[in-house]
Scaffold this active site. Structure first.
Site, PDB file in Angstrom:
ATOM      1  N   CYS A 130      -2.167   9.597   2.697  1.00  0.00           N
ATOM      2  CA  CYS A 130      -1.640   8.695   1.347  1.00  0.00           C
ATOM      3  C   CYS A 130      -2.607   9.245   0.202  1.00  0.00           C
ATOM      4  O   CYS A 130      -2.087   9.358  -0.828  1.00  0.00           O
ATOM      5  CB  CYS A 130      -1.620   7.324   1.699  1.00  0.00           C
ATOM      6  N   GLU A 154       0.742  -1.080   0.007  1.00  0.00           N
ATOM      7  CA  GLU A 154       0.032  -0.074  -0.012  1.00  0.00           C
ATOM      8  C   GLU A 154       0.864   1.190  -0.023  1.00  0.00           C
ATOM      9  O   GLU A 154       1.383   1.526   0.972  1.00  0.00           O
ATOM     10  CB  GLU A 154      -1.026   0.068   1.338  1.00  0.00           C
TER      11      GLU A 154
HETATM   12  P1  NAD Z   1       8.208   4.425   4.991  1.00  0.00           P
HETATM   13  O1  NAD Z   1       8.223   3.990   3.760  1.00  0.00           O
HETATM   14  O2  NAD Z   1       9.398   5.463   5.427  1.00  0.00           O
HETATM   15  O3  NAD Z   1       8.035   3.506   6.455  1.00  0.00           O
HETATM   16  C1  NAD Z   1       7.051   2.675   6.448  1.00  0.00           C
HETATM   17  C2  NAD Z   1       7.479   1.792   7.367  1.00  0.00           C
HETATM   18  O4  NAD Z   1       8.649   0.859   6.992  1.00  0.00           O
HETATM   19  C3  NAD Z   1       7.986   2.129   8.565  1.00  0.00           C
HETATM   20  O5  NAD Z   1       7.434   1.166   9.573  1.00  0.00           O
HETATM   21  C4  NAD Z   1       9.360   2.068   8.898  1.00  0.00           C
HETATM   22  O6  NAD Z   1      10.015   1.688   9.932  1.00  0.00           O
HETATM   23  C5  NAD Z   1       9.628   0.845   7.750  1.00  0.00           C
HETATM   24  N1  NAD Z   1      11.151   1.130   7.099  1.00  0.00           N
HETATM   25  C6  NAD Z   1      11.615   2.450   6.809  1.00  0.00           C
HETATM   26  N2  NAD Z   1      12.649   2.273   6.130  1.00  0.00           N
HETATM   27  C7  NAD Z   1      12.814   1.000   5.824  1.00  0.00           C
HETATM   28  C8  NAD Z   1      13.855   0.289   5.101  1.00  0.00           C
HETATM   29  N3  NAD Z   1      14.883   0.480   4.543  1.00  0.00           N
HETATM   30  N4  NAD Z   1      13.740  -1.341   5.147  1.00  0.00           N
HETATM   31  C9  NAD Z   1      12.355  -1.919   5.644  1.00  0.00           C
HETATM   32  N5  NAD Z   1      11.550  -1.060   6.416  1.00  0.00           N
HETATM   33  C10 NAD Z   1      11.826   0.411   6.393  1.00  0.00           C
HETATM   34  O7  NAD Z   1       6.883   5.367   4.816  1.00  0.00           O
HETATM   35  P2  NAD Z   1       6.318   6.555   5.760  1.00  0.00           P
HETATM   36  O8  NAD Z   1       6.996   7.613   5.849  1.00  0.00           O
HETATM   37  O9  NAD Z   1       6.200   5.907   7.318  1.00  0.00           O
HETATM   38  O10 NAD Z   1       4.615   6.798   5.395  1.00  0.00           O
HETATM   39  C11 NAD Z   1       4.572   7.693   4.377  1.00  0.00           C
HETATM   40  C12 NAD Z   1       4.576   6.920   2.914  1.00  0.00           C
HETATM   41  O11 NAD Z   1       3.444   5.926   3.007  1.00  0.00           O
HETATM   42  C13 NAD Z   1       3.826   8.051   1.938  1.00  0.00           C
HETATM   43  O12 NAD Z   1       4.415   7.596   0.762  1.00  0.00           O
HETATM   44  C14 NAD Z   1       2.520   7.546   2.000  1.00  0.00           C
HETATM   45  O13 NAD Z   1       1.840   7.948   0.832  1.00  0.00           O
HETATM   46  C15 NAD Z   1       2.438   6.088   2.062  1.00  0.00           C
HETATM   47  N6  NAD Z   1       1.073   5.690   2.725  1.00  0.00           N
HETATM   48  C16 NAD Z   1       0.469   4.586   1.999  1.00  0.00           C
HETATM   49  C17 NAD Z   1      -0.828   4.377   2.575  1.00  0.00           C
HETATM   50  C18 NAD Z   1      -1.713   3.647   1.505  1.00  0.00           C
HETATM   51  O14 NAD Z   1      -2.562   3.016   2.400  1.00  0.00           O
HETATM   52  N7  NAD Z   1      -1.661   3.378   0.452  1.00  0.00           N
HETATM   53  C19 NAD Z   1      -1.239   4.606   3.719  1.00  0.00           C
HETATM   54  C20 NAD Z   1      -0.084   5.672   4.363  1.00  0.00           C
HETATM   55  C21 NAD Z   1       0.824   5.975   3.883  1.00  0.00           C
END
Ligand code: NAD
Length: 456
Positions: free
Chosen positions: A244, A210
């Site tokens: 998002c 997602e």
């Molecule tokens: P992110 O990708 O930075 O982090 C998401 C999760 O991944 C966190 O738990 C984080 O600890 C983990 N993570 C971070 N770096 C990682 C790595 N290198 N390897 C493995 N895991 C890792 O995202 P965010 O900043 O928490 O959220 C914002 C983003 O999420 C935006 O792009 C938003 O559009 C998207 N989002 C999508 C939805 C949806 O339902 N489609 C909902 C909410 C947010």
């Protein structure tokens, strides 16, 4: 780096003992989860206030209420969803019956983001429980109070061999991803989504991703401008734009731009007041790093309204930019903040082409009273989902599967979709032993001719 092999093995053993397959066990877990959320509502709201300065209204509407509704819907329908579904059998399969058995994958890993740190952790967990899986939940490290709340609530009430919360950042996800789980459900950025898929490919673990992206919001010249302004202001500035499916940028028809921008100003004042920086009644930006990135966009184009910010409180007021072009920084990636760039258009087909030159958006919104304009956009642009004459609301319906397409994601959930995502569909043909049609056997006389008669 921690080793999570032991935890995963414990969960796998628990799963293989068959505990979670029992439907009353799943229902009990869902009832307990609902009770815990209700009993701890105030503690959760306090955690969300500390992490993101979320108001109680926003916390209830977008984090707690939506999850309670999802649990209610799942409990109501679960006994129907778990049943094997009978499907048709072809003429060549005469005598047999065909069924689809939904079966749980086993151990599901759920990795959640910070922007709706409770909802986006619990909504997939509901699906995992409903489908009969064990689950490991990794909340975001950027919302530590909500993460601690989740960890404590789950630890106190569910055995870790069934549901466990593992707290930590990227290094924790990396360690978890090193182990083989049976399903990975990830919500987060496109960039990390790619890392998740790569890790999953090592074990061919199925994934739901997602993700995000730049979601356009189009206001056509015939739109109900007053309602459009109000609904866009609501969807964009809710959670300070850290949603998002928030409208990322707007395409406004040239002829109505001036009037629309005036209505937008009125709507922002009506919904959020004239000075959110002073009142402090506005969601904050999650971290200094995210805040510093956002304020660099304020000198792109020209500020029509807003633009003020407070670095110590990490607040940025609802801001609208005009005269923005696709070469500006603000148009490069998903904004994920309370800044709305407005681009004007006068040719619908040309605008569609520009949108199609970019990654497929997670959401798209169309404001128009003309159904041929609405259909033209729906038919010609690929995007995850969206609304006509509204923003964001499509994700609140359990009847509408929610997810992206292309770079905005893989798979969709909510309602029955969540059960489906965490279930493998096992196809079973039950054959009769009352007779044995000879045509399929190569030694039957004129076998080919007879088969051809059946398979036309
Ligand atoms: P992110 O990708 O930075 O982090 C998401 C999760 O991944 C966190 O738990 C984080 O600890 C983990 N993570 C971070 N770096 C990682 C790595 N290198 N390897 C493995 N895991 C890792 O995202 P965010 O900043 O928490 O959220 C914002 C983003 O999420 C935006 O792009 C938003 O559009 C998207 N989002 C999508 C939805 C949806 O339902 N489609 C909902 C909410 C947010």
């Amino acid at each position: 780096m921690n080793n999570y092999n032991e935890l995963i093995q414990k969960q796998r053993s628990f799963f293989l003992e068959g505990n979670t397959k029992n439907v009353s066990f799943r229902l009990e877990a869902l009832h307990l989860l609902r009770k815990l959320i209700k009993d701890n509502e105030q503690i959760l709201m306090n955690a969300l206030k500390q992490d993101l300065n979320k108001s109680e209204f926003d916390s209830y509407l977008t984090e707690i209420g939506i999850v309670l509704e999802e649990i209610r819907f799942t409990i109501k329908n679960l006994s129907k969803w778990v049943k094997p579904r009978r499907v048709k059998t072809t003429l060549t399969g005469i005598g047999s019956k065909s069924y689809i058995y939904p079966e749980p994958y086993g151990v599901a890993l759920i990795i959640a983001p910070w922007n709706y740190p409770f909802q986006l952790a619990i909504a997939p967990l509901i699906g995992a429980i409903a489908a009969g899986n064990c689950a490991i939940l990794k909340p975001s490290e950027l919302t530590p109070n909500t993460s601690a709340f989740l960890a404590e609530m789950i630890k106190k009430n569910f055995p870790e061999e069934y549901i466990a919360v593992v707290e930590g950042g990227a290094e924790t996800s990396t360690a978890l991803l090193k182990e083989k789980t049976d399903y990975i459900f990830f919500t987060g950025s496109v960039q990390v989504g790619k890392i998740i898929m790569e890790a999953a490919s090592k074990n061919l673990t199925p994934v739901t991703l997602e993700l995000g992206g730049k979601s356009p919001c189009i206001v056509h010249e015939d739109a109900n401008l007053k309602l459009a302004a109000k609904r866009i202001a609501w969807g964009k500035f809710m959670n300070a734009g850290q949603t998002c499916v928030a409208p990322d940028y707007m395409y406004i028809h040239k002829r109505v731009k001036k009037e629309f921008l005036q209505l937008m100003r009125e709507s922002i004042y009506e919904l959020y007041g004239q000075n959110v920086i002073e009142t402090g009644n506005f969601t904050k930006i999650v971290s200094e790093k995210h805040f510093n990135r956002l304020i660099t966009f304020l000198n792109n184009g020209e500020i029509v309204m807003g633009g003020k910010y407070n670095s110590s409180k990490l607040l940025i007021e609802p801001t609208v930019l005009q005269n923005v072009s696709w070469t500006d920084k603000v148009m490069e990636d998903e904004i994920f903040g309370p800044i709305l760039p407005v681009i004007e258009y006068d040719d619908l087909s040309q605008m569609i082409k520009v949108i199609n030159d970019r990654s497929k958006p997670l959401a798209l919104y169309i404001f128009s009273e003309n159904s041929s304009v609405q259909e033209k956009i729906i038919d010609n642009v690929s995007f995850g989902g969206g609304c006509i004459n509204d923003t964001v609301f499509h994700l609140s319906s359990p009847h509408l599967p929610f997810g992206g397409v292309g770079e905005s994601g893989i798979g969709a959930y909510h309602g029955k979709g969540s059960f489906d995502v965490f279930s493998h569909e096992k196809s079973i043909l039950k054959q009769t032993t009352a007779f044995d049609l000879p045509f399929r056997y190569p030694n039957t006389k004129n076998a080919l001719k007879k088969i051809k008669w059946f398979v036309k």
